[in-house]
Design a protein around this motif. Structure first.
Motif, mmCIF file in Angstrom:
data_model
loop_
_atom_site.group_PDB
_atom_site.id
_atom_site.type_symbol
_atom_site.label_atom_id
_atom_site.label_comp_id
_atom_site.label_asym_id
_atom_site.label_seq_id
_atom_site.Cartn_x
_atom_site.Cartn_y
_atom_site.Cartn_z
ATOM 1 N N ALA A 1 3.831 5.119 -4.545
ATOM 2 C CA ALA A 1 2.959 5.066 -5.721
ATOM 3 C C ALA A 1 2.535 3.631 -6.023
ATOM 4 O O ALA A 1 1.357 3.366 -6.313
ATOM 5 N N VAL A 2 3.474 2.690 -5.946
ATOM 6 C CA VAL A 2 3.147 1.287 -6.218
ATOM 7 C C VAL A 2 2.218 0.734 -5.144
ATOM 8 O O VAL A 2 1.250 0.011 -5.432
ATOM 9 N N GLY A 3 2.494 1.062 -3.867
ATOM 10 C CA GLY A 3 1.624 0.614 -2.791
ATOM 11 C C GLY A 3 0.222 1.192 -2.916
ATOM 12 O O GLY A 3 -0.775 0.492 -2.675
ATOM 13 N N GLY A 4 0.135 2.458 -3.285
ATOM 14 C CA GLY A 4 -1.180 3.070 -3.489
ATOM 15 C C GLY A 4 -1.935 2.414 -4.625
ATOM 16 O O GLY A 4 -3.157 2.216 -4.549
ATOM 17 N N LEU A 5 -1.212 2.045 -5.693
ATOM 18 C CA LEU A 5 -1.857 1.367 -6.820
ATOM 19 C C LEU A 5 -2.441 0.026 -6.384
ATOM 20 O O LEU A 5 -3.527 -0.368 -6.832
ATOM 21 N N LEU B 1 -1.027 9.677 -5.456
ATOM 22 C CA LEU B 1 -0.726 11.077 -5.742
ATOM 23 C C LEU B 1 0.426 11.579 -4.878
ATOM 24 O O LEU B 1 1.263 12.358 -5.343
ATOM 25 N N LEU B 2 0.471 11.141 -3.615
ATOM 26 C CA LEU B 2 1.581 11.534 -2.741
ATOM 27 C C LEU B 2 2.900 10.991 -3.279
ATOM 28 O O LEU B 2 3.904 11.710 -3.351
ATOM 29 N N ALA C 1 7.988 11.758 -6.198
ATOM 30 C CA ALA C 1 8.829 11.358 -7.329
ATOM 31 C C ALA C 1 9.086 12.528 -8.262
ATOM 32 O O ALA C 1 10.193 12.705 -8.777
ATOM 33 N N GLN C 2 8.051 13.358 -8.489
ATOM 34 C CA GLN C 2 8.193 14.506 -9.379
ATOM 35 C C GLN C 2 9.092 15.573 -8.774
ATOM 36 O O GLN C 2 9.776 16.304 -9.490
#
Length: 334
Positions: free
Chosen positions: A140-144, A299-300, A305-306
């Motif tokens: 998520a952080v890398g995608g951001l 999103l992945l 994480a969810q």
């Protein structure tokens, strides 16, 4: 045997209806920013648009609040937390961020909430998390980083980025409060009642903050520009209140009761996809290839994480698209 066949068919139909409702909820939620941005560009302050949305939806949901009035006595902290963070905070920061950022970018940044929840669990509460959850946070952080295009010196609006991160933090605050303030079992509050009172609390708070009496009400009687097309401002507001809020919350609650949390999580991630596509088509907000790739990675990571519950004795509140879906998941589990 015939009875089992009938039950099986009914179960498939129920899941099919649940999937359809979940898709409708994702589309409804995803369309809020696309409808709100033209109103903001027409002259309304983002806080005024948020107040109109929340106050209008609270009025529609008022009968449900009356029906579940016992919640005021049983769960005052939960109602206050949902209203302040899950309604007023998230919406105010999100609508303020889309006044400076593309709708899709703002929503993708908000999807860091699941990763931030796991960060709170690991480093603040000092509870272990699964390896898969850690992978989800890294993704998520890398995608951001791709979404904001850090390699170009953070060309994205810094204030808009902070506002979008504020929306994500408000979601985290609500999830943490939910984890500490709610119990499982028969005493679990009805999610529709919590939503109704959350909207009322949010409307009251936003009335003080937004001061709607200073709003330029004449804007609502005119039109707003949607990528070269004039659309009645009243029509956009009606969509935001009735579809993007009331219908979105209610269909989200009902769908999760018919689906497993895992399936509902996957469908909830479509909200960001819907918002990005609608903004592309209706507002002409084109994202670059690295931003699209980063959005997919965000999103992945959010999905992983969810889906990876932290190690703890009782269920942990990991986001599945928004606070209302977490409330639904708890009700389903009960």
């Amino acid at each position: 045997m015939p009875v089992q066949t009938i039950d099986s068919s009914a179960g498939h139909r129920g899941r099919g209806v649940g999937l359809g409702l979940a898709l409708a909820s994702a589309v409804a939620f995803g369309g809020s920013g696309v409808a709100a941005k033209p109103l903001i560009e027409a002259g309304l302050d983002p806080l005024h648009v948020v107040w109109l949305r929340v106050a209008g939806a609270a009025l529609v949901m008022l009968p449900l609040a009356v029906r579940h009035r016992a919640l005021l006595r049983r769960r005052p902290a939960l109602l206050a937390g949902f209203g302040l963070l899950g309604v007023a905070g998230v919406q105010a920061f999100y609508f303020a961020s889309i006044s400076r950022l593309p709708v899709g970018v703002a929503l993708l940044i908000e999807y860091l909430a699941p990763a931030l929840v796991l960060g709170w669990v690991r480093f603040v509460q000092r509870r272990p998390v699964t390896r898969a959850a850690a992978v989800g946070v890294v993704l998520a952080v890398g995608g951001l980083a791709c979404v904001v295009e850090v390699w170009s010196g953070l060309s994205i609006d810094a204030v808009g980025l902070l506002l979008a991160l504020g929306a994500a933090c408000c979601q985290v605050g609500y999830f943490v409060l939910s984890d500490q303030g709610t119990d499982s079992g028969a005493d679990t509050p009805d999610p529709l009642g919590v939503i109704a009172y959350g909207l009322l609390v949010g409307a009251a708070v936003l009335t003080v903050v937004a001061r709607p009496w200073s709003m330029d009400w004449s804007v609502l009687g005119g039109t707003a520009d949607m990528n070269g097309t004039s659309v009645a401002a009243a029509l956009l507001l009606s969509w935001i209140v009735l579809v993007a809020t009331v219908v979105a919350y209610v269909t989200g609650v009902v769908s999760v009761r018919r689906l497993s949390p895992q399936v509902a999580t996957v469908v909830a991630c479509l909200e960001a996809v819907v918002a990005t596509v609608l903004a592309w088509v209706l507002l002409g907000e084109h994202l670059s290839a690295p931003q699209i790739l980063g959005g997919v990675i965000v999103l992945l990571g959010a999905f992983i994480a969810q889906s990876s519950t932290p190690v703890k004795p009782s269920p942990d509140p990991v986001a599945s698209g928004g606070p209302e879906r977490e409330l639904s998941r708890r009700s389903t589990a009960a």
